[in-house]
Design a protein around this motif. Structure first.
Motif, PDB file in Angstrom:
ATOM      1  N   LEU A 113      43.017  34.494  43.654  1.00 42.42           N
ATOM      2  CA  LEU A 113      41.610  34.840  43.863  1.00 42.42           C
ATOM      3  C   LEU A 113      40.942  33.919  44.881  1.00 42.42           C
ATOM      4  CD1 LEU A 113      40.584  35.596  40.176  1.00 42.42           C
ATOM      5  CD2 LEU A 113      40.873  37.244  42.035  1.00 42.42           C
ATOM      6  N   ALA A 114      41.318  32.653  44.869  1.00 42.92           N
ATOM      7  CA  ALA A 114      40.738  31.714  45.834  1.00 42.92           C
ATOM      8  C   ALA A 114      41.029  32.136  47.267  1.00 42.92           C
ATOM      9  CB  ALA A 114      41.266  30.304  45.580  1.00 42.92           C
ATOM     10  N   ARG A 156      34.139  44.781  46.596  1.00 41.15           N
ATOM     11  CA  ARG A 156      34.073  44.253  45.236  1.00 41.15           C
ATOM     12  C   ARG A 156      35.449  44.400  44.593  1.00 41.15           C
ATOM     13  NH1 ARG A 156      29.895  47.356  46.190  1.00 41.15           N
ATOM     14  NH2 ARG A 156      30.435  49.111  44.817  1.00 41.15           N
ATOM     15  N   LEU A 157      36.033  43.277  44.186  1.00 39.87           N
ATOM     16  CA  LEU A 157      37.330  43.280  43.517  1.00 39.87           C
ATOM     17  C   LEU A 157      37.124  43.319  42.010  1.00 39.87           C
ATOM     18  CD1 LEU A 157      39.222  40.499  45.541  1.00 39.87           C
ATOM     19  CD2 LEU A 157      39.270  42.981  45.906  1.00 39.87           C
ATOM     20  N   CYS A 158      37.994  44.044  41.303  1.00 36.78           N
ATOM     21  CA  CYS A 158      37.823  44.141  39.852  1.00 36.78           C
ATOM     22  C   CYS A 158      39.189  44.131  39.175  1.00 36.78           C
ATOM     23  CB  CYS A 158      37.025  45.385  39.468  1.00 36.78           C
ATOM     24  SG  CYS A 158      37.262  46.847  40.492  1.00 36.78           S
ATOM     25  N   LEU A 209      36.242  34.792  35.847  1.00 38.44           N
ATOM     26  CA  LEU A 209      35.021  34.935  36.651  1.00 38.44           C
ATOM     27  C   LEU A 209      34.433  33.566  37.000  1.00 38.44           C
ATOM     28  CD1 LEU A 209      33.353  37.913  34.745  1.00 38.44           C
ATOM     29  CD2 LEU A 209      34.546  38.008  36.939  1.00 38.44           C
ATOM     30  N   ALA A 210      34.472  32.633  36.041  1.00 39.39           N
ATOM     31  CA  ALA A 210      33.904  31.301  36.287  1.00 39.39           C
ATOM     32  C   ALA A 210      34.757  30.496  37.260  1.00 39.39           C
ATOM     33  CB  ALA A 210      33.770  30.548  34.961  1.00 39.39           C
ATOM     34  N   ALA A 211      36.067  30.720  37.259  1.00 34.46           N
ATOM     35  CA  ALA A 211      36.956  29.932  38.119  1.00 34.46           C
ATOM     36  C   ALA A 211      36.713  30.210  39.592  1.00 34.46           C
ATOM     37  CB  ALA A 211      38.415  30.222  37.765  1.00 34.46           C
ATOM     38  N   ASN A 263      34.095  38.755  43.017  1.00 30.93           N
ATOM     39  CA  ASN A 263      35.127  38.595  41.993  1.00 30.93           C
ATOM     40  C   ASN A 263      34.622  39.195  40.688  1.00 30.93           C
ATOM     41  OD1 ASN A 263      37.418  37.748  40.590  1.00 30.93           O
ATOM     42  ND2 ASN A 263      36.502  35.762  40.072  1.00 30.93           N
ATOM     43  N   GLY A 264      35.141  40.367  40.328  1.00 26.99           N
ATOM     44  CA  GLY A 264      34.662  41.044  39.136  1.00 26.99           C
ATOM     45  C   GLY A 264      35.784  41.594  38.288  1.00 26.99           C
ATOM     46  N   VAL A 265      35.398  42.408  37.316  1.00 26.30           N
ATOM     47  CA  VAL A 265      36.366  42.974  36.385  1.00 26.30           C
ATOM     48  C   VAL A 265      36.212  44.491  36.300  1.00 26.30           C
ATOM     49  CG1 VAL A 265      36.499  40.888  34.978  1.00 26.30           C
ATOM     50  CG2 VAL A 265      34.845  42.669  34.382  1.00 26.30           C
ATOM     51  N   THR A 266      37.295  45.115  35.911  1.00 27.88           N
ATOM     52  CA  THR A 266      37.279  46.505  35.479  1.00 27.88           C
ATOM     53  C   THR A 266      37.170  46.474  33.958  1.00 27.88           C
ATOM     54  OG1 THR A 266      38.669  47.279  37.308  1.00 27.88           O
ATOM     55  CG2 THR A 266      38.577  48.661  35.340  1.00 27.88           C
TER      56      THR A 266
END
Length: 400
Positions: free
Chosen positions: A222-223, A235-237, A264-266, A272-275
């Motif tokens: 993710l970084a 937007r990534l999920c 999400l916090a990292a 940086n999101g979620v499905t």
């Protein structure tokens, strides 16, 4: 919520004409024929967009490819082996090509080896239709006696091993073959199907990778990709684990609300999101789906609305895919939480106030039973689910 529909391309038994009649607003697709780790070229992306934009007779459909599901993350990236840095670069390049084509939501997952696991792809239910099911006893029988994974016995109680032994002994060869096929089916539409020999090799390659190490690898990934996505307006999920508990000794890092919140916090950036997959997360009784939507909603970029019925109160237990309003997740409360989040976004001026959702999976009913479509992706079953969800959305929006 923006109503979308997953489509596997020209091989799909559901057509753009069918999607139009279902009343969907956009399409979720992927280039399943492109090998994992390869760049999605502008030409291939444009070809898929053209296929979605046309009806059977060649006239415009009015539909567009709006969400990618999934841009696959290679096992090398997950393990940080081989040319994993080069494959991250290829993933970033695919993002650039997708952004240039106007696609700005990309779903992916970080599950090792198998993207989802079921033991029965067509379990008969009371009304005569079928659904996908995960049976823990059948899975233990597969693990212990078909896969013969070293150390597998330590993952199951003596009582469960005894039941699995008896279950396996009573299976015909055809039933054993069907069980192996179901467990190894992997992601629908994927370019490759994992056989038992391949599966053993993959499991061996993950032998020393703990959940903590896999989580570090996810954060490293993710970084690298989130800043690129953010610059591109994408937007990534990340999709949660399915099912959301350990299997085959493999690490799991996206199974619970703390897992999602830590990810999400990292890498704490809007891209940086979620499905939020209600079916995957709902298979675990300690996951509160409406509450997760309330607490994590600002970073939910994509919704999978489906339901499961849990067959035991255990964290790791059997479950089957239920009707969209008939399982253990309170779908009305979840939809209400989504609408509240969308209203917050609209009030703050976010351009992504309307969250894309799709009626995920569905039971095979009526004409689905002879259609031979992708397991979990029937036409009539999903259409029924979408109609039910649409009714909940309309009523909740009016009276909330």
């Amino acid at each position: 919520m923006r109503q979308t529909w997953r489509w596997f391309g020209p091989v799909d038994h559901v057509s753009t004409d069918d999607m139009l009649q279902a009343g969907v607003e956009g399409v979720v697709s992927a280039l399943h024929h492109v090998p994992t780790g390869a760049v999605w070229s502008p030409a291939e992306i444009a070809k898929r967009q053209g296929e979605i934009a046309r009806r059977r007779d060649g006239t415009p459909s009015g539909l567009a490819w709006e969400v990618v599901e999934s841009l696959p993350v290679s096992e090398d990236i997950k393990r940080q082996t081989g040319d994993w840095r080069g494959q991250i670069a290829a993933w970033q390049q695919s993002l650039r090509h997708l952004a240039a084509a106007g696609i700005d939501v990309v779903c992916y997952n970080f599950m090792p080896v198998l993207d989802w696991t079921r033991t029965d792809l067509a379990c008969r239910v009371a009304h005569g239709g079928t659904c996908m099911r995960f049976d823990l006893v059948d899975f233990a029988a597969f693990d212990l006696f078909l896969l013969r994974r070293p150390g597998a016995a330590s993952d199951y109680s003596e009582a469960l091993q005894a039941v699995a032994t008896a279950r396996f002994a009573g299976m015909s060869e055809a039933a054993r073959t069907a069980l192996a096929r179901s467990v190894t089916f992997g992601l629908p539409g994927a370019a490759e199907t994992v056989g038992l020999g391949d599966l053993r090799d993959h499991l061996a390659a993950y032998g020393r990778i703990s959940p903590e190490r896999l989580r570090r690898h996810l954060i490293d990934f993710l970084a690298e990709v989130v800043p690129v996505a953010e610059d591109l307006g994408i937007r990534l999920c990340c999709h949660p684990d399915d099912p959301p508990f350990p299997l085959l000794g493999l690490p799991r890092v996206m199974s619970t609300e703390p897992d999602l919140a830590a990810m999400l916090a990292a890498v704490d950036r809007p891209a940086n999101g979620v499905t939020l997959c209600a079916g995957s997360l709902g298979a675990r009784p300690d996951n509160d789906l409406p509450g997760m939507m309330e607490r994590l909603g600002a970073r939910v970029h994509f919704l999978h609305l489906r339901n499961v019925t849990r067959e035991s109160p255990d964290i790791r237990g059997s479950f089957h895919e239920a009707e969209h309003l008939g399982g253990d997740t309170d779908m009305v409360a979840l939809v209400a939480a989504v609408i509240r989040e969308e209203r917050r976004r609209e009030a703050s001026g976010r351009r992504d106030a309307s969250i894309p959702m799709r009626p995920d999976h569905g039971q095979d009913i009526v004409d689905d039973l002879g259609r031979g479509g992708q397991p979990g992706y029937p036409l009539v079953g999903r259409l029924k689910g979408l109609a039910e969800l649409r009714g909940v959305m309309a009523a909740t929006s009016r009276y909330l």
